[in-house]
Design a protein around this motif. Sequence first.
Motif, mmCIF file in Angstrom:
data_model
loop_
_atom_site.group_PDB
_atom_site.id
_atom_site.type_symbol
_atom_site.label_atom_id
_atom_site.label_comp_id
_atom_site.label_asym_id
_atom_site.label_seq_id
_atom_site.Cartn_x
_atom_site.Cartn_y
_atom_site.Cartn_z
ATOM 1 N N ILE A 63 51.267 41.209 49.303
ATOM 2 C CA ILE A 63 51.080 39.801 49.647
ATOM 3 C C ILE A 63 49.633 39.545 50.055
ATOM 4 C CG2 ILE A 63 51.762 37.930 51.194
ATOM 5 C CD1 ILE A 63 53.847 38.739 49.091
ATOM 6 N N ASN A 64 49.081 40.418 50.878
ATOM 7 C CA ASN A 64 47.687 40.232 51.305
ATOM 8 C C ASN A 64 46.720 40.432 50.143
ATOM 9 O OD1 ASN A 64 47.486 39.770 54.369
ATOM 10 N ND2 ASN A 64 49.012 41.385 54.209
ATOM 11 N N LEU A 65 47.025 41.377 49.258
ATOM 12 C CA LEU A 65 46.179 41.566 48.077
ATOM 13 C C LEU A 65 46.189 40.322 47.207
ATOM 14 C CD1 LEU A 65 44.530 43.350 46.103
ATOM 15 C CD2 LEU A 65 46.727 44.082 45.125
ATOM 16 N N TYR A 66 47.359 39.752 46.973
ATOM 17 C CA TYR A 66 47.442 38.566 46.117
ATOM 18 C C TYR A 66 46.734 37.374 46.757
ATOM 19 C CZ TYR A 66 51.077 41.281 43.737
ATOM 20 O OH TYR A 66 51.770 42.262 43.072
ATOM 21 N N LYS A 67 46.827 37.239 48.076
ATOM 22 C CA LYS A 67 46.094 36.157 48.744
ATOM 23 C C LYS A 67 44.592 36.370 48.639
ATOM 24 C CE LYS A 67 49.572 34.718 52.144
ATOM 25 N NZ LYS A 67 49.878 34.551 53.592
ATOM 26 N N LEU A 68 44.174 37.631 48.716
ATOM 27 C CA LEU A 68 42.756 37.955 48.554
ATOM 28 C C LEU A 68 42.247 37.541 47.177
ATOM 29 C CD1 LEU A 68 40.089 39.399 49.309
ATOM 30 C CD2 LEU A 68 41.199 41.563 48.741
ATOM 31 N N GLN A 69 43.126 37.517 46.186
ATOM 32 C CA GLN A 69 42.720 37.207 44.817
ATOM 33 C C GLN A 69 42.559 35.721 44.546
ATOM 34 O OE1 GLN A 69 45.876 39.300 42.768
ATOM 35 N NE2 GLN A 69 44.723 41.227 42.704
ATOM 36 N N THR A 70 42.827 34.866 45.531
ATOM 37 C CA THR A 70 42.646 33.432 45.319
ATOM 38 C C THR A 70 41.202 33.134 44.949
ATOM 39 O OG1 THR A 70 43.133 31.248 46.242
ATOM 40 C CG2 THR A 70 42.112 32.834 47.710
ATOM 41 N N ASN A 71 40.992 32.136 44.121
ATOM 42 C CA ASN A 71 39.677 31.919 43.500
ATOM 43 C C ASN A 71 38.655 31.229 44.390
ATOM 44 O OD1 ASN A 71 39.146 28.801 42.580
ATOM 45 N ND2 ASN A 71 41.327 29.207 42.754
ATOM 46 N N ASP A 72 39.089 30.463 45.372
ATOM 47 C CA ASP A 72 38.226 29.487 46.040
ATOM 48 C C ASP A 72 36.960 30.051 46.679
ATOM 49 O OD1 ASP A 72 40.158 26.959 45.975
ATOM 50 O OD2 ASP A 72 41.336 28.714 46.496
ATOM 51 N N PRO A 73 37.001 31.206 47.366
ATOM 52 C CA PRO A 73 35.772 31.671 48.017
ATOM 53 C C PRO A 73 34.807 32.399 47.089
ATOM 54 C CG PRO A 73 37.579 33.153 48.553
ATOM 55 C CD PRO A 73 38.162 32.045 47.712
ATOM 56 N N LEU A 74 35.095 32.447 45.789
ATOM 57 C CA LEU A 74 34.296 33.259 44.879
ATOM 58 C C LEU A 74 33.253 32.471 44.097
ATOM 59 C CD1 LEU A 74 37.070 35.600 43.408
ATOM 60 C CD2 LEU A 74 35.443 36.105 45.242
ATOM 61 N N TRP A 75 33.269 31.136 44.168
ATOM 62 C CA TRP A 75 32.340 30.366 43.349
ATOM 63 C C TRP A 75 31.921 29.093 44.076
ATOM 64 C CZ3 TRP A 75 33.784 25.473 41.390
ATOM 65 C CH2 TRP A 75 35.142 25.143 41.537
ATOM 66 N N HIS A 76 30.943 28.422 43.498
ATOM 67 C CA HIS A 76 30.420 27.207 44.125
ATOM 68 C C HIS A 76 29.963 26.230 43.047
ATOM 69 C CE1 HIS A 76 28.205 24.433 46.615
ATOM 70 N NE2 HIS A 76 27.067 24.735 46.022
ATOM 71 N N GLY A 77 30.363 24.963 43.216
ATOM 72 C CA GLY A 77 29.925 23.902 42.313
ATOM 73 C C GLY A 77 29.794 22.617 43.105
ATOM 74 N N VAL A 78 30.498 21.559 42.679
ATOM 75 C CA VAL A 78 30.536 20.335 43.472
ATOM 76 C C VAL A 78 31.300 20.586 44.770
ATOM 77 C CG1 VAL A 78 31.485 17.988 43.571
ATOM 78 C CG2 VAL A 78 30.251 18.747 41.549
ATOM 79 N N TYR B 250 42.604 38.878 54.625
ATOM 80 C CA TYR B 250 43.558 39.558 53.748
ATOM 81 C C TYR B 250 43.037 40.947 53.385
ATOM 82 C CZ TYR B 250 44.216 34.524 53.061
ATOM 83 O OH TYR B 250 44.334 33.174 53.238
ATOM 84 N N LEU B 251 41.736 41.048 53.145
ATOM 85 C CA LEU B 251 41.136 42.333 52.782
ATOM 86 C C LEU B 251 41.326 43.354 53.903
ATOM 87 C CD1 LEU B 251 37.601 42.740 51.185
ATOM 88 C CD2 LEU B 251 38.315 44.189 53.075
ATOM 89 N N ILE B 252 41.037 42.930 55.136
ATOM 90 C CA ILE B 252 41.122 43.860 56.271
ATOM 91 C C ILE B 252 42.573 44.244 56.542
ATOM 92 C CG2 ILE B 252 40.627 44.132 58.738
ATOM 93 C CD1 ILE B 252 38.264 42.125 58.253
ATOM 94 N N ARG B 253 43.497 43.309 56.347
ATOM 95 C CA ARG B 253 44.912 43.654 56.509
ATOM 96 C C ARG B 253 45.313 44.729 55.499
ATOM 97 N NH1 ARG B 253 47.414 37.534 57.160
ATOM 98 N NH2 ARG B 253 46.915 37.252 59.377
ATOM 99 N N CYS B 254 44.824 44.592 54.257
ATOM 100 C CA CYS B 254 45.110 45.630 53.260
ATOM 101 C C CYS B 254 44.518 46.962 53.686
ATOM 102 C CB CYS B 254 44.538 45.214 51.902
ATOM 103 S SG CYS B 254 45.442 43.903 51.057
ATOM 104 N N GLU B 255 43.285 46.938 54.176
ATOM 105 C CA GLU B 255 42.640 48.174 54.619
ATOM 106 C C GLU B 255 43.397 48.794 55.795
ATOM 107 O OE1 GLU B 255 40.739 49.519 52.565
ATOM 108 O OE2 GLU B 255 38.650 49.118 53.065
ATOM 109 N N ASP B 256 43.865 47.954 56.709
ATOM 110 C CA ASP B 256 44.581 48.455 57.874
ATOM 111 C C ASP B 256 45.881 49.150 57.462
ATOM 112 O OD1 ASP B 256 44.320 48.606 60.740
ATOM 113 O OD2 ASP B 256 46.087 47.324 60.870
#
Length: 679
Positions: free
Chosen positions: A347-362, A378-384
């Motif tokens: 679940i945390n991995l899939y949430k980490l895969q959301t697109n929004d924080p990876l790009w920038h436009g308008v 989500y990344l740190i939860r996976c690592e933990d």
Amino acid sequence: MAKTSLLFGIHMHQPVDNFRWVIDHAVEVCYKPFFEVASQYPQFRFSLHCSGWLMEQIAQFHPEVYALIKTLVEGGSIELFGAGYYEPILSTIPSRDRIAQIERLNKSIRSGFSQTPKGVWLTERVWESSLIRDLYRCGIEYTVMDDYHFQCAGFDEAVLDGYYMSEEGGEKLGLFPISKKLRYALPFLNVNKAIEAITSYCRENDSAAIIFDDAEKFGMWPGTYEWVYEKGWLVRFIEAVLADPSIEPMHYGEYFRTRRPRGIAYLPNTSYYEMGEWSLRADDALKLEEFKQEMGHQRYEEEGVKFLKGGIWKNFFVKYPESNRLHKRMLELSAQRETVGEGEFDINLYKLQTNDPLWHGVFGGLYLPNLRDNAYRYLIRCEDIRYRGKQVVVSDQNELDGYDKVKIVMPKVIFRFDAAYGGQMVEFDSRQECFNWQNTLTRRKEAYHCQILEGGKTQEARAVEDGIDTIHNMAVEIDDSIRETVIYDWYLKNSFIDHISDGSFDLQRFKRCDFREYGDFANQPFEAGYTQEKVTFSRDGGLYFPEKAFARLEKHYIPSVEGIGFEITFSTDDERTLNYVLEHNFHFADYKALRINGADAEEEGMSVQTDRLEIIDGYLNKRLLLRFSQPCDIYYFSLKTLSQSEKGFDLSTQGISFAAVFAFSKTISIRGELEVFDV
């Protein structure tokens, strides 16, 4: 009478774990009124994609809206489209994760609405033909993308009034081209012109006018709530569609089953035009715009669109190392799924895969600190889950640059260092709070900054007769206070950055990033080595006056109970008195809750001849302590970026930059600790 099949679709999405007030606002001004109007006209057929997480929020906190959607689905008004559950760019995640995310949303749709999606929404309309096989395995028969995708492959706009078939290794997929004309017409033009845009596709008996676009245009974009609902545009539009005998509202699925394809199509890797422009580096984006202007608007729309293109979506990983870092960490974690096991990790991995924080436009995207904070949570939860209290030192080359990234995993914190960038710290995680204090963003040139620096408005406002303008054409006033915030860094804003300067180094030069730099250590690679007891980075470089003097720098990081110890040694053949500047950049969730060396944090400040930097993070109730073996002067300032958004421009605090300044001649050796304590 020949009829035009109107294939009308809307896409609903909010970033995973976005602020609750943003979701409530979206429901109030957009989603709820849209479905309330649609429920009055059950014969108006349309398609809907809603990301899985957003539908969860609507079901839990706005059950009346969820009930409206369910009623429209059961009544036959709505055809539901699938996608990745947490709205990833499908082409950027591993095949097994694509399938798992699509099937997760399909299962949710079957359970909640008793439909099985045959169509899929491509997040940000990012297309790669390699997707076909995985979509086929998920039972997907067709998808939607812009007419621009087809034009990039040589198709004329005049033939894009139906679907085409494509294949990969013999597995098939239908491709529907979304009309740019309709994207810019609905809901921005008056109803008569919107209807004219639809009926312009009445070319043959089986012609289709195809539109599938952001639902947020119907209430959330500036000026649209008043236009679409208070002034009644949506009601008048639906009534006009239903009253026009030449228009037949139809689901994509029905059209796909009952109409023949227009032909076959093999499309290049691309997204919509604006996305390709945003993915370019600033200077290239400006050149692209110059070429368009030289060609002329009409010629570009008729011919040039086939040949004059921007970049591809994955260019964002090249343009923004901070985005690439998140993406490659996601891939690293995805590769651990089989060893860690399913469940919370997935679940945390899939949430980490959301697109929004990876790009920038308008839209803000990468520039919005809260979105990056969510991703790192989500990344740190996976690592933990992955390490479960272990203490290890590991290395990888996941970022594809050939240099080691060394990670120190401690019971309370995780540190990560990058040999490609000066052996600097690029991740500083609290395992307890799931927060990355190193989640900063570098100040860099964006194409829209040139308009700011030139003064006046970003562009001339277009006169729109009986309608409203889109966010792509809105003019924004620029004043001097905004212009002064445009500053660029020539190195990444990590931590443990090594500068060699002189006595002219001061707070303002540090803030403007125009201090004298004599060394080649701040943005150059180091050699790396590690054991379980120590991580070492070193570089044989130079000082330039401009003649070169040999210089060597070594850094050692040593795991400790509360954090890490460090030893830094610099030596040179040159005998001048210089300043060694050790720079750190730390990110926080609430900058108003900070205390720096005993005082409330200001926009900028300094401490004279101190051997420590103590930061009280009142939001997380943690104390960050950076101690040195000798006294130094410490300067700091708020690290701010100016970015574009749908409302104009946003000045965002991305972190606080600290410079510890040590005077030396020929050689200097500094020891210290970076530790974290509870308050």
